[in-house]
Design an enzyme around this catalytic site. Structure first.
Site, mmCIF file in Angstrom:
data_model
loop_
_atom_site.group_PDB
_atom_site.id
_atom_site.type_symbol
_atom_site.label_atom_id
_atom_site.label_comp_id
_atom_site.label_asym_id
_atom_site.label_seq_id
_atom_site.Cartn_x
_atom_site.Cartn_y
_atom_site.Cartn_z
ATOM 1 C CD GLU A 32 35.939 29.177 49.866
ATOM 2 O OE1 GLU A 32 36.469 29.515 50.919
ATOM 3 O OE2 GLU A 32 36.550 29.110 48.782
ATOM 4 N NE ARG A 257 39.223 31.636 37.784
ATOM 5 C CZ ARG A 257 38.724 31.174 38.927
ATOM 6 N NH1 ARG A 257 38.833 29.904 39.244
ATOM 7 N NH2 ARG A 257 38.101 31.988 39.758
ATOM 8 C CE LYS A 267 33.818 32.972 45.640
ATOM 9 N NZ LYS A 267 33.489 31.696 46.264
HETATM 10 P P1 ATP Z 1 36.714 33.300 43.167
HETATM 11 O O1 ATP Z 1 38.090 33.444 42.639
HETATM 12 O O2 ATP Z 1 35.729 34.216 42.481
HETATM 13 O O3 ATP Z 1 36.635 33.380 44.658
HETATM 14 P P2 ATP Z 1 36.495 30.480 43.446
HETATM 15 O O4 ATP Z 1 37.014 29.521 42.477
HETATM 16 O O5 ATP Z 1 37.238 30.618 44.721
HETATM 17 O O6 ATP Z 1 36.272 31.849 42.708
HETATM 18 P P3 ATP Z 1 34.297 28.881 44.309
HETATM 19 O O7 ATP Z 1 33.081 29.280 45.052
HETATM 20 O O8 ATP Z 1 35.268 28.000 44.943
HETATM 21 O O9 ATP Z 1 34.999 30.221 43.820
HETATM 22 O O10 ATP Z 1 33.875 28.319 42.878
HETATM 23 C C1 ATP Z 1 32.922 27.315 42.658
HETATM 24 C C2 ATP Z 1 33.179 26.767 41.291
HETATM 25 O O11 ATP Z 1 33.097 27.788 40.314
HETATM 26 C C3 ATP Z 1 34.557 26.141 41.185
HETATM 27 O O12 ATP Z 1 34.434 24.901 40.549
HETATM 28 C C4 ATP Z 1 35.322 27.113 40.342
HETATM 29 O O13 ATP Z 1 36.247 26.446 39.547
HETATM 30 C C5 ATP Z 1 34.239 27.752 39.490
HETATM 31 N N1 ATP Z 1 34.593 29.105 39.049
HETATM 32 C C6 ATP Z 1 34.857 30.181 39.812
HETATM 33 N N2 ATP Z 1 35.175 31.248 39.052
HETATM 34 C C7 ATP Z 1 35.105 30.837 37.768
HETATM 35 C C8 ATP Z 1 35.315 31.470 36.490
HETATM 36 N N3 ATP Z 1 35.671 32.761 36.399
HETATM 37 N N4 ATP Z 1 35.134 30.729 35.368
HETATM 38 C C9 ATP Z 1 34.771 29.451 35.461
HETATM 39 N N5 ATP Z 1 34.554 28.798 36.608
HETATM 40 C C10 ATP Z 1 34.718 29.468 37.760
HETATM 41 MG MG MG Z 2 37.459 28.376 45.615
#
Ligand code: ATP
Ligand code: MG
Length: 548
Positions: A32, A257, A267
């Site tokens: 995102e 994760r 984020k």
């Molecule tokens: P955040 O909580 O940091 O905002 P998010 O999941 O909202 O993370 P996205 O940009 O939607 O962030 O994530 C893109 C991809 O990265 C998704 O498939 C998500 O599952 C993966 N991802 C994000 N954080 C982690 C993590 N700590 N470990 C493994 N995969 C992750």
């Molecule tokens: Mg997300």
């Protein structure tokens, strides 16, 4: 996660290949664009791109900009840069989730026509109230609204006739499901907010759970790999793929994760640190972002090594940050050239050395790499040593410079401590010594000299600033803080200690931004990429963490 390793995701893929369900593996990485990529995303993208690579398949890069809030082209560019830096590429398969808005809308109308979706007008409060619980099904008074009426309302939602929150489009699935995601989930909601690419074209936006499977299926993704929090959403993912007319049937597989000690990986939290100037931007060398790690001096190799070592599992776990530090330390130990820096200089005057003389001692650039060769460092009557390498009242077993005793200057003479000069406040300003000019860089046979310290010619040394970076948070498990505390309460006050008056070998002043060195006896350092005359500590020489 290299081409040779395997994990439970690859086992599933092997099954799908063996049964003929799929032929060519196609994955996607869907960040995102509302922040910079962090090391947690790195795990996900290594799984996505790495799996495609292993199976000689393809991996798309898709900006998941379904949610219109807070997205920015700055983030899109940074995400691309970071993925390239790690060595992955998507060729021409770069997409935006929002590019599918029209198609997603059409599929929603189709669901209404087929009796699988309806327009609901519960207020958010009522929605909550009617959700039911494990023993009581949800209540949805509008689920039997005639198809024509739902279709008309949905079109008028799109046309902007209603205020936010007035109507939603819901899937008609199962109000009694034990999985609350299946209790007629919302597919579309009204939002009057500008989208970073679509402008004001839309005032209804699809929910992630509806948009994501559609995007995957439209791109003919075979395996949609995501983190564990989506596990409970998988039945809905499958429902959408099954009930919409789509060209393929992707399979969602979840992995754990990444959590790291002394670190926050959300984020939202990282953005807060940036916006409140608690750190110096997304690329602050203490940030767990890829741009922060890069500025700190981490290499793609060390980060990929780390991701490979933590493996891919189904259960959530906490990884010790010491492992990440170990990976970069190990790499720089092999690759980084050695240089001398004196962080906290104190002057030594070698009384029996001529004031106008310079001689050069040869020192190795990297004892682990014979090809790195050696260089010559100048020796003069006045030199600097580190204040920590001298003690006027030494504790037991202090083998560095102390009154009336000898120490070896690394690669050069043995010196003996003489008169110690103090200022009015009693601080040591200079130390007079005499050198054993007979032994040179050799070892004396008549006595033992235990300590060896590093030094720099006062005449030739250059000046720089060094920042000793350390962990950003003091608490190991930042995910489980005591009640009433927030992560801001656990900021490490010593996470960036500035040394303003550092002496370095003259050639270091010309180091390229990002160039990395071992400062002997101190640690690994990288020339900062933003500030002209600053070196960042990547990691200390030794860590207490020992990987298995
Ligand atoms: P955040 O909580 O940091 O905002 P998010 O999941 O909202 O993370 P996205 O940009 O939607 O962030 O994530 C893109 C991809 O990265 C998704 O498939 C998500 O599952 C993966 N991802 C994000 N954080 C982690 C993590 N700590 N470990 C493994 N995969 C992750
Ligand atoms: Mg997300």
């Amino acid at each position: 996660m290299s081409e040779n390793t395997s994990n439970f995701i690859h086992d599933f893929i092997d099954e799908d290949l063996a049964s003929g369900k799929v032929e060519k593996i196609h994955t996607r990485f869907p960040p995102e664009p509302n922040g910079y990529l962090h090391i947690g995303h790195c795990k996900a993208l290594v799984i996505d791109f790495g799996t495609a690579k292993k199976y000689n398949g393809l991996c798309n890069l898709r900006m998941d900009d379904t949610n219109p809030a807070k997205e920015d082209t700055e983030f899109v560019d940074a995400i691309k840069e970071d993925i390239h830096w790690l060595g992955f590429d998507w060729d021409d398969r770069f997409y935006y989730g929002s590019d599918y808005f029209e198609k997603t809308y059409e599929l929603a109308e189709e669901l209404i026509r087929n009796g699988h979706a309806y327009v609901c007008e519960l207020t958010p409060e009522q929605f909550k109230e009617y959700r039911g619980d494990l023993t009581h099904p949800a209540i949805s008074p509008f689920r039997d609204r005639p198809m024509e009426e739902s279709l008309d309302l949905f079109r008028r939602m799109r046309a902007g006739e209603f205020p936010e929150g007035k109507y939603t489009l819901r899937a008609k699935i199962d109000l009694a499901s034990g999985n609350f995601n299946m209790r007629d989930p919302v597919l579309y909601r009204i939002r009057y907010i500008e989208h970073h690419r679509q402008g004001t074209k839309w005032c209804i936006f699809p929910m992630y759970d509806f948009a994501h499977p559609i995007q995957d299926a439209l791109e003919c993704i075979t395996h949609s790999l995501c983190s564990l929090e989506y596990e409970d959403h998988r039945p809905l993912y499958n429902w959408v793929v099954e009930h919409c007319d789509l060209p393929s049937t992707p399979r969602q597989i979840e992995f754990s994760r990444l959590n790291i000690t002394n670190t926050v990986l959300s984020k939202r939290y990282l953005r807060y640190l940036v916006e409140n100037n608690i750190v110096d931007g997304w690329d602050d060398p203490r940030m767990p972002t890829l741009c922060g790690l890069r500025r700190r001096g981490y290499t793609p190799e060390a980060i990929l090594d780390f991701i490979g070592r933590i493996g891919v599992a189904k259960a959530n776990s906490m990884v010790n940050i010491g492992l990440l530090e170990h990976c970069i330390r190990e790499e720089l130990n092999m690759k980084a050239q050695r240089r001398i820096a004196v962080l906290n200089p104190v002057k030594i005057i070698v009384d029996n050395y001529p004031a106008d003389k310079v001689e050069y001692f040869e020192v190795s650039n990297n004892p682990n790499d014979p090809e790195a060769g050696s260089r010559k460092v100048p020796f003069t009557r006045e030199i600097y040593i580190d204040a920590d390498d001298f003690s006027e009242n030494p504790p037991p077993k202090f083998f560095r410079l102390k009154p009336d005793s000898e120490v070896r200057l690394m690669g050069a003479y043995i010196i003996k401590c003489g008169e110690i000069v103090h200022d009015a406040e009693g601080n040591v300003t200079e130390i007079h010594c005499t050198a054993d000019l007979e032994t040179g860089a050799g070892t004396p046979t008549d006595r033992k000299v235990k300590g060896t310290i590093h030094w720099l010619s006062a005449e030739y040394a250059a000046d720089t600033e060094v920042i000793l970076y350390d962990r950003l948070f003091t608490e190991e498990n930042m995910n489980e803080l005591p009640e009433g505390k927030t992560y801001i309460d656990y900021l490490n006050p010593e996470s960036a200690v500035k040394c303003a008056n550092v002496k370095i070998e003259p050639a270091l002043a010309d180091a390229e931004p990002g160039e990395k060195f071992q400062f002997v006896r101190i640690g690994y350092f990288a020339k900062d990429t933003k500030n002209e005359n600053t070196f960042n500590r990547v990691v200390s020489l030794k860590g207490s963490y020992k990987p298995e």
